[in-house]
Each structure stands twice: as structure tokens, then as C-alpha cells.
Design a protein around this motif. Sequence first.
Motif, PDB file in Angstrom:
ATOM      1  N   PRO A  20      12.820  14.951  -9.214  1.00  0.00           N
ATOM      2  CA  PRO A  20      14.240  14.099  -8.853  1.00  0.00           C
ATOM      3  C   PRO A  20      13.560  13.173  -7.656  1.00  0.00           C
ATOM      4  CG  PRO A  20      14.773  16.224  -8.215  1.00  0.00           C
ATOM      5  CD  PRO A  20      13.593  16.307  -8.460  1.00  0.00           C
ATOM      6  N   SER A  21      13.255  13.743  -5.840  1.00  0.00           N
ATOM      7  CA  SER A  21      12.455  13.267  -5.124  1.00  0.00           C
ATOM      8  C   SER A  21      11.783  12.859  -5.192  1.00  0.00           C
ATOM      9  CB  SER A  21      12.250  14.073  -3.762  1.00  0.00           C
ATOM     10  OG  SER A  21      12.603  15.320  -3.528  1.00  0.00           O
ATOM     11  N   GLY A  22      10.322  12.614  -6.374  1.00  0.00           N
ATOM     12  CA  GLY A  22      10.125  11.737  -6.490  1.00  0.00           C
ATOM     13  C   GLY A  22      10.315  10.486  -7.176  1.00  0.00           C
ATOM     14  N   LEU A  23      10.888  10.453  -8.291  1.00  0.00           N
ATOM     15  CA  LEU A  23      11.959   9.746  -8.778  1.00  0.00           C
ATOM     16  C   LEU A  23      12.902   8.737  -8.243  1.00  0.00           C
ATOM     17  CD1 LEU A  23      12.721  11.281 -12.127  1.00  0.00           C
ATOM     18  CD2 LEU A  23      10.928   9.110 -11.687  1.00  0.00           C
ATOM     19  N   ALA A  24      13.811   9.177  -6.912  1.00  0.00           N
ATOM     20  CA  ALA A  24      13.714   8.326  -6.366  1.00  0.00           C
ATOM     21  C   ALA A  24      13.365   7.799  -4.802  1.00  0.00           C
ATOM     22  CB  ALA A  24      14.749   9.180  -4.266  1.00  0.00           C
ATOM     23  N   LEU A  25      11.778   8.305  -4.772  1.00  0.00           N
ATOM     24  CA  LEU A  25      11.285   7.658  -3.621  1.00  0.00           C
ATOM     25  C   LEU A  25      10.732   6.424  -4.141  1.00  0.00           C
ATOM     26  CD1 LEU A  25       9.514   7.554  -0.710  1.00  0.00           C
ATOM     27  CD2 LEU A  25       7.380   9.007  -1.579  1.00  0.00           C
ATOM     28  N   LEU A  26      10.264   6.587  -5.422  1.00  0.00           N
ATOM     29  CA  LEU A  26       9.696   4.983  -6.418  1.00  0.00           C
ATOM     30  C   LEU A  26      10.611   4.003  -6.322  1.00  0.00           C
ATOM     31  CD1 LEU A  26       7.255   6.501  -9.117  1.00  0.00           C
ATOM     32  CD2 LEU A  26       7.183   5.588  -6.994  1.00  0.00           C
ATOM     33  N   THR A  27      12.129   4.279  -6.739  1.00  0.00           N
ATOM     34  CA  THR A  27      13.147   3.411  -6.460  1.00  0.00           C
ATOM     35  C   THR A  27      13.604   2.785  -5.197  1.00  0.00           C
ATOM     36  OG1 THR A  27      14.336   5.217  -8.900  1.00  0.00           O
ATOM     37  CG2 THR A  27      15.364   3.575  -7.492  1.00  0.00           C
ATOM     38  N   ASN A  28      13.195   3.607  -4.379  1.00  0.00           N
ATOM     39  CA  ASN A  28      13.208   2.859  -2.995  1.00  0.00           C
ATOM     40  C   ASN A  28      12.421   1.986  -2.421  1.00  0.00           C
ATOM     41  OD1 ASN A  28      16.175   3.786  -2.208  1.00  0.00           O
ATOM     42  ND2 ASN A  28      16.037   5.654  -2.936  1.00  0.00           N
ATOM     43  N   THR A  29      11.013   2.457  -2.683  1.00  0.00           N
ATOM     44  CA  THR A  29       9.667   1.961  -2.431  1.00  0.00           C
ATOM     45  C   THR A  29       9.585   1.198  -2.777  1.00  0.00           C
ATOM     46  OG1 THR A  29       9.265   4.322  -1.181  1.00  0.00           O
ATOM     47  CG2 THR A  29       7.238   2.758  -1.391  1.00  0.00           C
ATOM     48  N   CYS A  30       9.483   0.272  -4.328  1.00  0.00           N
ATOM     49  CA  CYS A  30       8.983  -0.515  -4.825  1.00  0.00           C
ATOM     50  C   CYS A  30       9.977  -1.942  -4.927  1.00  0.00           C
ATOM     51  CB  CYS A  30       9.095   0.148  -6.065  1.00  0.00           C
ATOM     52  SG  CYS A  30       7.833   1.146  -6.042  1.00  0.00           S
TER      53      CYS A  30
ATOM     54  N   PRO B 110       1.015  -1.363   0.239  1.00  0.00           N
ATOM     55  CA  PRO B 110      -0.153  -0.491  -0.402  1.00  0.00           C
ATOM     56  C   PRO B 110       0.869   1.258  -0.046  1.00  0.00           C
ATOM     57  CG  PRO B 110      -0.360  -1.505   1.492  1.00  0.00           C
ATOM     58  CD  PRO B 110       0.409  -2.286   1.184  1.00  0.00           C
ATOM     59  N   GLN B 111       1.929   1.144   0.727  1.00  0.00           N
ATOM     60  CA  GLN B 111       3.087   2.376   1.073  1.00  0.00           C
ATOM     61  C   GLN B 111       3.576   2.704  -1.072  1.00  0.00           C
ATOM     62  OE1 GLN B 111       5.650   1.808   4.071  1.00  0.00           O
ATOM     63  NE2 GLN B 111       4.115   2.422   5.650  1.00  0.00           N
ATOM     64  N   ALA B 112       3.747   1.440  -1.563  1.00  0.00           N
ATOM     65  CA  ALA B 112       4.343   1.661  -2.432  1.00  0.00           C
ATOM     66  C   ALA B 112       3.462   2.464  -3.685  1.00  0.00           C
ATOM     67  CB  ALA B 112       4.629   1.071  -3.434  1.00  0.00           C
ATOM     68  N   ARG B 113       1.726   1.792  -3.228  1.00  0.00           N
ATOM     69  CA  ARG B 113       0.932   2.484  -4.311  1.00  0.00           C
ATOM     70  C   ARG B 113       0.437   3.743  -3.863  1.00  0.00           C
ATOM     71  NH1 ARG B 113      -1.538  -2.242  -3.646  1.00  0.00           N
ATOM     72  NH2 ARG B 113      -3.548  -1.446  -2.023  1.00  0.00           N
ATOM     73  N   TRP B 114       0.697   4.781  -2.866  1.00  0.00           N
ATOM     74  CA  TRP B 114       0.785   5.741  -2.411  1.00  0.00           C
ATOM     75  C   TRP B 114       1.429   6.917  -3.328  1.00  0.00           C
ATOM     76  CZ3 TRP B 114      -4.471   7.216  -0.918  1.00  0.00           C
ATOM     77  CH2 TRP B 114      -4.947   6.639  -0.775  1.00  0.00           C
ATOM     78  N   ALA B 115       2.560   5.927  -2.994  1.00  0.00           N
ATOM     79  CA  ALA B 115       3.827   6.585  -3.613  1.00  0.00           C
ATOM     80  C   ALA B 115       3.704   7.254  -4.576  1.00  0.00           C
ATOM     81  CB  ALA B 115       4.929   5.992  -3.237  1.00  0.00           C
ATOM     82  N   THR B 116       3.322   5.871  -5.924  1.00  0.00           N
ATOM     83  CA  THR B 116       2.811   6.090  -7.274  1.00  0.00           C
ATOM     84  C   THR B 116       2.539   6.968  -7.373  1.00  0.00           C
ATOM     85  OG1 THR B 116       3.811   3.976  -7.185  1.00  0.00           O
ATOM     86  CG2 THR B 116       2.480   4.861  -9.291  1.00  0.00           C
ATOM     87  N   ALA B 117       0.799   7.356  -6.399  1.00  0.00           N
ATOM     88  CA  ALA B 117      -0.082   8.379  -7.035  1.00  0.00           C
ATOM     89  C   ALA B 117       0.477   9.750  -6.838  1.00  0.00           C
ATOM     90  CB  ALA B 117      -0.961   7.985  -6.214  1.00  0.00           C
ATOM     91  N   ALA B 118       0.726  10.189  -5.651  1.00  0.00           N
ATOM     92  CA  ALA B 118       1.736  10.662  -5.430  1.00  0.00           C
ATOM     93  C   ALA B 118       2.745  11.309  -6.944  1.00  0.00           C
ATOM     94  CB  ALA B 118       2.356  10.811  -3.646  1.00  0.00           C
ATOM     95  N   VAL B 119       3.549  10.458  -7.416  1.00  0.00           N
ATOM     96  CA  VAL B 119       4.184  11.411  -8.069  1.00  0.00           C
ATOM     97  C   VAL B 119       3.676  11.305  -8.909  1.00  0.00           C
ATOM     98  CG1 VAL B 119       7.066  10.154  -9.369  1.00  0.00           C
ATOM     99  CG2 VAL B 119       6.213  10.002  -6.643  1.00  0.00           C
ATOM    100  N   ALA B 120       2.979  10.709 -10.063  1.00  0.00           N
ATOM    101  CA  ALA B 120       2.450  10.181 -11.005  1.00  0.00           C
ATOM    102  C   ALA B 120       1.519  11.571 -11.401  1.00  0.00           C
ATOM    103  CB  ALA B 120       1.566   9.767 -11.389  1.00  0.00           C
ATOM    104  N   THR B 121       1.294  12.226 -10.366  1.00  0.00           N
ATOM    105  CA  THR B 121      -0.083  13.124  -9.900  1.00  0.00           C
ATOM    106  C   THR B 121       1.186  14.358 -10.399  1.00  0.00           C
ATOM    107  OG1 THR B 121      -1.522  12.105  -9.073  1.00  0.00           O
ATOM    108  CG2 THR B 121      -2.085  14.266  -9.134  1.00  0.00           C
ATOM    109  N   GLY B 122       1.654  14.556  -8.891  1.00  0.00           N
ATOM    110  CA  GLY B 122       3.187  15.228  -9.105  1.00  0.00           C
ATOM    111  C   GLY B 122       3.823  15.780 -10.722  1.00  0.00           C
ATOM    112  N   ALA B 123       3.927  14.616 -11.329  1.00  0.00           N
ATOM    113  CA  ALA B 123       4.545  15.132 -12.353  1.00  0.00           C
ATOM    114  C   ALA B 123       4.039  15.263 -13.426  1.00  0.00           C
ATOM    115  CB  ALA B 123       5.565  14.022 -12.881  1.00  0.00           C
ATOM    116  N   PHE B 124       2.935  15.295 -13.709  1.00  0.00           N
ATOM    117  CA  PHE B 124       1.419  15.424 -14.749  1.00  0.00           C
ATOM    118  C   PHE B 124       1.605  17.017 -14.329  1.00  0.00           C
ATOM    119  CE2 PHE B 124      -2.382  16.899 -15.866  1.00  0.00           C
ATOM    120  CZ  PHE B 124      -2.432  16.868 -17.352  1.00  0.00           C
ATOM    121  N   CYS B 125       1.169  17.415 -13.031  1.00  0.00           N
ATOM    122  CA  CYS B 125       1.356  18.935 -12.249  1.00  0.00           C
ATOM    123  C   CYS B 125       2.350  19.791 -13.249  1.00  0.00           C
ATOM    124  CB  CYS B 125       1.177  19.539 -10.942  1.00  0.00           C
ATOM    125  SG  CYS B 125      -0.559  18.548 -10.146  1.00  0.00           S
TER     126      CYS B 125
END
Length: 442
Positions: free
Chosen positions: A119-129, A8-23
Motif C-alpha cells: 500500500p505504501s508503494g502504490l500510494a507513493l506512485l500515485t502521489n509522485t507521478c 528522476p524521483q518518479a523513476r526511482w519510485a517506480t523501480a522501488a515499487v516494481a521490485t518490492g512488489a515482485f519480492c
Amino acid sequence: MPHTRLAPQARWATAAVATGAFCVQWDSFALNPALPVVRDALHGSATATPWVVSGYLLAAGSLMPVAGRLGDLYGRRRMLILGLSLFAVTSVLCALAPSLPLLVAARVGQGAGGALIMPSGLALLTNTCPPGRARRVTGRALGLAGLATVCGPFLGCVLARSVSWRAVFWLTVPLALAAALCARRAAESRAPDAGPSLDAAGAVTATGALACLARWLEDTAAWGWVVGAALLGALFVRAERRSPAPLVDLALFRNRPYVALTVAGAVANSAIVALLYVIPLMLQRGQGWSGPAAGVAFLAPAAALAAGGPTAGRVRPAAAVPVMALCLAAGAAALGACEHATDMSALLPASTGAAAALGVAGGLALTGTQAAVRRERAGEASGVTKAVMTATAGAGLALTGTATTSTGGRPSLALPAAALLATAAALVLVRVRGRHRPARHG
């Protein structure tokens, strides 16, 4: 490898990074065609109005190495939430700006928020997933950002002319806030050996060098900027060699796969910018289409570009460099076909093929470089890669000959195609001469 569900934490991180990158990508491109509307509404000058876009891109590109390092030092989730919150607040300030100078100032703040997000979002996904899933998850997040890249100009123009240019900014406020709430549910990560504090000398010199480089690429006749970039770059290298905890470990630049993918990604990104500029212009001037009609016709290339991220996420790290070379060569051939297309039946398929190839290349620059470095230094690596890609994006417009369009001339995709082909050839040489196994950045 068996398919496993993300925690679940990885899915929340994915949603955050995807939406943030869209913005971030939305506000990079959506306001460009609406600049005349902004200038008329705020009574700005023709020379000052472009800074509404340039100020945002300069801040975002030049601050990304610092942002990536801050994530490694103090927590990627924390920096992502900070970036999303800053982005939401400055979006409100942009929407409410009563004058052009205040709008430009708010856009610079928005760019700083964007620098923290990527960069923070990409690194978060790399380390969370899980290691086997991180590339695919990152690719899907980048695919959503790709939609904003291509659809942003069309939808932004529609909003600006039918509602208000301020609606472009209001749209990102709830999205950024929702992304921040998702990020709060993600797991925190940081580099265990990141050091005690930020390398201030490296941060100042790196930011200044990237800002000067970006300004020079916007106006290649202004050689003072490139001199400034070279001097600050030399000071940056000197500072990093002396620092016990450098902003960027210079060993990163001895990692051949990382450097090759970063440089190739910058060239691909420049070609994407050229494609986004030239094809709609060819549809309007060459085919006589209206702006909205050209935007609708460009939906097929938009979808192909957005699909590049998820496709890139499926490429194995060992195959990243040869696949990148293949994508650049295919992109060069497709741009050449666009250059010689005489009607819609040839132009749209060629531009769709170019968008597909370049979309994979752009996504691969981010997923592949993350796989080529240690997970602990993912923020540092993604910050450098994104900074290089953002700072050099303007080169694509310069290669098309944008200066000729104001006098009725026709922009060309020949030079972007040649740059892609030359880079593909260089990657093949690197692959032949270098080691087949990617080195790990330590």
C-alpha cells in the motif's frame, strides 16, 4: 495528452515499487510446491508446515490497512523503505532458520514487511507521478509482480529441489535491498490532513477482523472464525465512527466505484488463485505431464497474466467499472472452456484467455481504486483494497473443491466461473443504477 518523461524521483519510485512488489508476490507463491521439501528438511509435522505459507499471508493481508494509514501519516517513502528493509532482514532469517517454528515466526515478520511495501508503494506512485501517468506507471509495476505470481511456483520448485529451499529466500535479499536503495532517491509524500496519530482501536479491530476472515476462508467449517470476524468488524465500525482521526474514513465505503472495483478485484484474485492451482494439476493428472513440463507449458498464461497490469493502467477512470465487468465475464467464459477442455489444444488457449482477462481485472482493482479516491488518501485506500484481495484469496481454492484432490477427485473451475459471472452482472446493475461520474472519496 502529450507524452512526458517521468522525473528522476518518479523513476526511482517506480523501480522501488516494481521490485518490492515482485519480492512480495514471489514469496507468496514460490514456496508452496516446496513445502514437502521444507517439512523433510526441518522435520516438521504435516499440520504445522502449511503455516510457513499461511503465516506470511495472514500477516500481509491483515496488516495492510494499518500499513497504508502509516504511510499517509508518517510518509509513504519512509514506510516503503522500512517495509523493504524488514523484508530483507526477515528473508535472511527465513533462509537461516534451523527449525520450523522459527521459520514460521520469520515468515510472519516477512508478511509484515510485505504489508508495508504494497500500500505504501502504490500510494507513493500515485502521489509522485503526474496524474495522467500514475495509472500506467502503476500498471507496469504490477506487471512485474504478476510474473512472480505465476512463475514463482515453478521456479521455486526448481530451486528447492535442485539447490535448496533456502535459495527461495536468499534470492529476495539483494532484490529487497536494491529496492530500498531506489526508494531512498524517491520524493517523500504524506497526507496533509492525516491527523496527529494512528487510530489504535481501529488498527487492532481491523487487523483482527481480517485475520479471522482469512482463517475462516481457509477452513469454512470452522464457524468460530467468521463469528470473530463479524464481532471485530462491528467493533471496528464503532471505533471509526467515534475516532476524530479514523484508520479508515467510513465515507470510503460510500464511494461506489471504489467499492465495486475492490469487491470485483477480490473475486478476480480468488479466481486467479484457482486458475494457478487447477490448470497445472490438470496438465499433470489429465495430460500426464511432469511438474517441470507443466510449468513450461504454463508460460503462455503466465505472460498473459503479467500483461494485465500494464493493460489495466491504460484504462480511463470513467471506464474502469464497465471494463472490469467485461473482464470478469470474459474470465468466466474462459474458465468454463478450461473446465470442458479435453486436450492441450483447447486447454492452453482457454487458460491463456482466462489469465489475460483476470490479469487486467486484478490490475484494474488497484489502478482504478487509486484513481477513484483523492491522492491524499491513496495509502488508506490501497491498504483496504489490498487487504480485501489478500484476505479473500483463499476463497478461490475453497471453490475449486480442493478437499477432493487428496482422495483422487478432480478440482473444478465451475464455481469460480460462476462467481465471476455473478459479480460481472452485479457491476452492470451498479453501473446502470449509479451515477456515471465516479465520486471522489473525501
